[in-house]
Design a protein around this motif. Structure first.
Motif, PDB file in Angstrom:
ATOM      1  N   ARG A 124      -6.502 -15.903   4.125  1.00  0.00           N
ATOM      2  CA  ARG A 124      -5.611 -15.804   5.288  1.00  0.00           C
ATOM      3  C   ARG A 124      -4.149 -15.847   4.849  1.00  0.00           C
ATOM      4  N   ARG A 125      -3.843 -16.706   3.885  1.00  0.00           N
ATOM      5  CA  ARG A 125      -2.484 -16.819   3.391  1.00  0.00           C
ATOM      6  C   ARG A 125      -2.048 -15.517   2.707  1.00  0.00           C
ATOM      7  N   LEU A 126      -2.953 -14.910   1.957  1.00  0.00           N
ATOM      8  CA  LEU A 126      -2.650 -13.637   1.305  1.00  0.00           C
ATOM      9  C   LEU A 126      -2.322 -12.560   2.342  1.00  0.00           C
ATOM     10  N   GLU A 127      -3.102 -12.488   3.402  1.00  0.00           N
ATOM     11  CA  GLU A 127      -2.845 -11.490   4.438  1.00  0.00           C
ATOM     12  C   GLU A 127      -1.514 -11.746   5.134  1.00  0.00           C
ATOM     13  N   ASP A 128      -1.207 -13.020   5.389  1.00  0.00           N
ATOM     14  CA  ASP A 128       0.072 -13.362   6.030  1.00  0.00           C
ATOM     15  C   ASP A 128       1.251 -12.997   5.138  1.00  0.00           C
ATOM     16  N   LEU A 129       1.126 -13.288   3.851  1.00  0.00           N
ATOM     17  CA  LEU A 129       2.208 -12.976   2.914  1.00  0.00           C
ATOM     18  C   LEU A 129       2.401 -11.467   2.789  1.00  0.00           C
ATOM     19  N   HIS A 130       1.290 -10.743   2.718  1.00  0.00           N
ATOM     20  CA  HIS A 130       1.404  -9.284   2.649  1.00  0.00           C
ATOM     21  C   HIS A 130       2.179  -8.741   3.836  1.00  0.00           C
ATOM     22  N   SER A 131       1.814  -9.175   5.035  1.00  0.00           N
ATOM     23  CA  SER A 131       2.488  -8.690   6.235  1.00  0.00           C
ATOM     24  C   SER A 131       3.971  -9.045   6.206  1.00  0.00           C
ATOM     25  N   GLN A 132       4.267 -10.265   5.769  1.00  0.00           N
ATOM     26  CA  GLN A 132       5.667 -10.718   5.687  1.00  0.00           C
ATOM     27  C   GLN A 132       6.469  -9.834   4.744  1.00  0.00           C
ATOM     28  N   TYR A 133       5.950  -9.605   3.543  1.00  0.00           N
ATOM     29  CA  TYR A 133       6.683  -8.822   2.543  1.00  0.00           C
ATOM     30  C   TYR A 133       6.759  -7.344   2.939  1.00  0.00           C
ATOM     31  N   TYR A 134       5.689  -6.842   3.545  1.00  0.00           N
ATOM     32  CA  TYR A 134       5.688  -5.448   3.979  1.00  0.00           C
ATOM     33  C   TYR A 134       6.754  -5.213   5.048  1.00  0.00           C
ATOM     34  N   LEU A 135       6.800  -6.095   6.034  1.00  0.00           N
ATOM     35  CA  LEU A 135       7.769  -5.925   7.106  1.00  0.00           C
ATOM     36  C   LEU A 135       9.202  -6.105   6.607  1.00  0.00           C
ATOM     37  N   GLN A 136       9.383  -6.910   5.575  1.00  0.00           N
ATOM     38  CA  GLN A 136      10.716  -7.077   4.988  1.00  0.00           C
ATOM     39  C   GLN A 136      11.228  -5.776   4.378  1.00  0.00           C
ATOM     40  N   SER A 137      10.307  -4.916   3.961  1.00  0.00           N
ATOM     41  CA  SER A 137      10.694  -3.654   3.323  1.00  0.00           C
ATOM     42  C   SER A 137      10.618  -2.474   4.285  1.00  0.00           C
ATOM     43  N   SER A 138      10.484  -2.745   5.577  1.00  0.00           N
ATOM     44  CA  SER A 138      10.249  -1.673   6.546  1.00  0.00           C
ATOM     45  C   SER A 138      11.406  -0.686   6.658  1.00  0.00           C
ATOM     46  N   ASP A 139      12.607  -1.082   6.202  1.00  0.00           N
ATOM     47  CA  ASP A 139      13.726  -0.133   6.250  1.00  0.00           C
ATOM     48  C   ASP A 139      13.539   1.023   5.264  1.00  0.00           C
ATOM     49  N   LEU A 140      12.572   0.890   4.353  1.00  0.00           N
ATOM     50  CA  LEU A 140      12.268   1.957   3.394  1.00  0.00           C
ATOM     51  C   LEU A 140      11.222   2.935   3.913  1.00  0.00           C
ATOM     52  N   LEU A 141      10.624   2.629   5.051  1.00  0.00           N
ATOM     53  CA  LEU A 141       9.611   3.510   5.625  1.00  0.00           C
ATOM     54  C   LEU A 141      10.256   4.791   6.140  1.00  0.00           C
ATOM     55  N   ALA A 142       9.518   5.889   6.020  1.00  0.00           N
ATOM     56  CA  ALA A 142      10.008   7.166   6.525  1.00  0.00           C
ATOM     57  C   ALA A 142       8.814   8.052   6.890  1.00  0.00           C
ATOM     58  N   PRO A 143       8.981   8.926   7.883  1.00  0.00           N
ATOM     59  CA  PRO A 143       7.908   9.887   8.183  1.00  0.00           C
ATOM     60  C   PRO A 143       7.689  10.799   6.984  1.00  0.00           C
ATOM     61  N   LEU A 144       6.455  11.185   6.755  1.00  0.00           N
ATOM     62  CA  LEU A 144       6.163  12.135   5.694  1.00  0.00           C
ATOM     63  C   LEU A 144       6.548  13.548   6.141  1.00  0.00           C
ATOM     64  N   PRO A 145       6.841  14.433   5.201  1.00  0.00           N
ATOM     65  CA  PRO A 145       7.282  15.786   5.556  1.00  0.00           C
ATOM     66  C   PRO A 145       6.330  16.478   6.521  1.00  0.00           C
ATOM     67  N   GLY A 146       6.894  17.012   7.586  1.00  0.00           N
ATOM     68  CA  GLY A 146       6.118  17.790   8.545  1.00  0.00           C
ATOM     69  C   GLY A 146       5.343  16.986   9.555  1.00  0.00           C
ATOM     70  N   ALA A 147       5.447  15.658   9.529  1.00  0.00           N
ATOM     71  CA  ALA A 147       4.615  14.830  10.414  1.00  0.00           C
ATOM     72  C   ALA A 147       4.838  15.159  11.886  1.00  0.00           C
ATOM     73  N   ARG A 148       6.089  15.111  12.332  1.00  0.00           N
ATOM     74  CA  ARG A 148       6.333  15.379  13.752  1.00  0.00           C
ATOM     75  C   ARG A 148       6.018  16.828  14.114  1.00  0.00           C
ATOM     76  N   LYS A 149       6.416  17.768  13.269  1.00  0.00           N
ATOM     77  CA  LYS A 149       6.149  19.172  13.570  1.00  0.00           C
ATOM     78  C   LYS A 149       4.653  19.447  13.700  1.00  0.00           C
ATOM     79  N   LEU A 150       3.852  18.780  12.857  1.00  0.00           N
ATOM     80  CA  LEU A 150       2.403  18.950  12.943  1.00  0.00           C
ATOM     81  C   LEU A 150       1.879  18.434  14.277  1.00  0.00           C
ATOM     82  N   LEU A 151       2.323  17.258  14.685  1.00  0.00           N
ATOM     83  CA  LEU A 151       1.871  16.701  15.962  1.00  0.00           C
ATOM     84  C   LEU A 151       2.334  17.567  17.132  1.00  0.00           C
ATOM     85  N   GLU A 152       3.566  18.051  17.058  1.00  0.00           N
ATOM     86  CA  GLU A 152       4.075  18.931  18.117  1.00  0.00           C
ATOM     87  C   GLU A 152       3.216  20.190  18.236  1.00  0.00           C
TER      88      GLU A 152
END
Length: 226
Positions: free
Chosen positions: A67-95
């Motif tokens: 449980r602690r490992l899962e909590d830490l993963h979520s914490q560290y992942y969300l801390q780096s969320s400013d690095l997230l980006a849509p992959l090329p063509g994602a929105r155009k494909l859905l449209e």
């Protein structure tokens, strides 16, 4: 029986460039609790049920450690969320898929807090007919339950659906659910592995899939061939 069609999408590594941020977050979590796990091993487990990932990579650590490992993963992942980006063509494909009058479903088992960030980054809620999350299932991919729930959300059947994902766990879940799947290399898994797991076709990313959409089962859904 409903004749509704649907195109189901995984999100992490399929529509949003997030897999390697997950690897880094898991690496930090394991290291903090003194479990040395190589990054390549973590990457090969990305996309499977989170609890199973932790069990597998922690050598069956006690429940409180998992449980602690899962909590830490979520914490560290969300801390780096400013690095997230849509992959090329994602929105155009859905449209394009919506323009074909096919409902788009985000069939993910991401936790609600992570999914909220992914949806904000993707910026495609206006194109999405339904969404799933980890709250909907006890066990995620390669268990097929999340796919069944996604189909139910829009009244579709396995025979009238296609799943797009980036992991072997996606393809394996689709085989079990009876839904044809398309694999994308954008998650970092090889073409051969995706095909062996059951993907009918494999493309580089969402942009590449869009460029060849008329050669895929999605085109068959659009013209009524299934």
């Amino acid at each position: 029986m409903s004749t509704q069609s649907a195109v189901l999408f995984d999100v992490d590594g399929t529509l949003v460039d997030s897999n390697y941020l997950h690897v880094h977050a898991w690496r930090r979590a394991f290291a903090e609790l003194h479990h040395e796990v190589e990054s390549w091993r973590i990457h090969r487990a990305i996309g499977m049920d989170g609890s199973e990932l932790v069990r597998l990579l922690s050598d069956d650590a006690p429940d409180d450690v998992r449980r602690r490992l899962e909590d830490l993963h979520s914490q560290y992942y969300l801390q780096s969320s400013d690095l997230l980006a849509p992959l090329p063509g994602a929105r155009k494909l859905l449209e394009h898929i919506v323009a074909l009058d096919l409902p788009v479903v985000l069939a993910t088992s991401a936790p609600e807090n992570e999914l909220a960030v992914l949806r904000k980054v993707l910026g495609c809620d206006d194109l999405v007919a339904a969404v799933t999350s980890s709250a909907d299932v006890d066990v995620a991919k390669p268990n097929p339950d999340i796919i069944g729930i996604a189909l139910d959300r829009v009244g579709a059947t396995a025979e009238r659906a296609v799943f797009v994902g980036d992991a072997v766990w996606d393809a394996q879940a689709c085989v079990r659910a009876g839904v044809p799947s398309i694999g994308l290399l954008s998650g970092g898994v090889s073409r051969a592995e995706l095909e062996t797991a059951g993907a009918a076709l494999v493309f580089d990313n969402a942009e590449d899939l869009l460029a060849h959409l008329d050669q895929t089962p999605i085109a068959g859904l659009a013209d009524g061939r299934g």
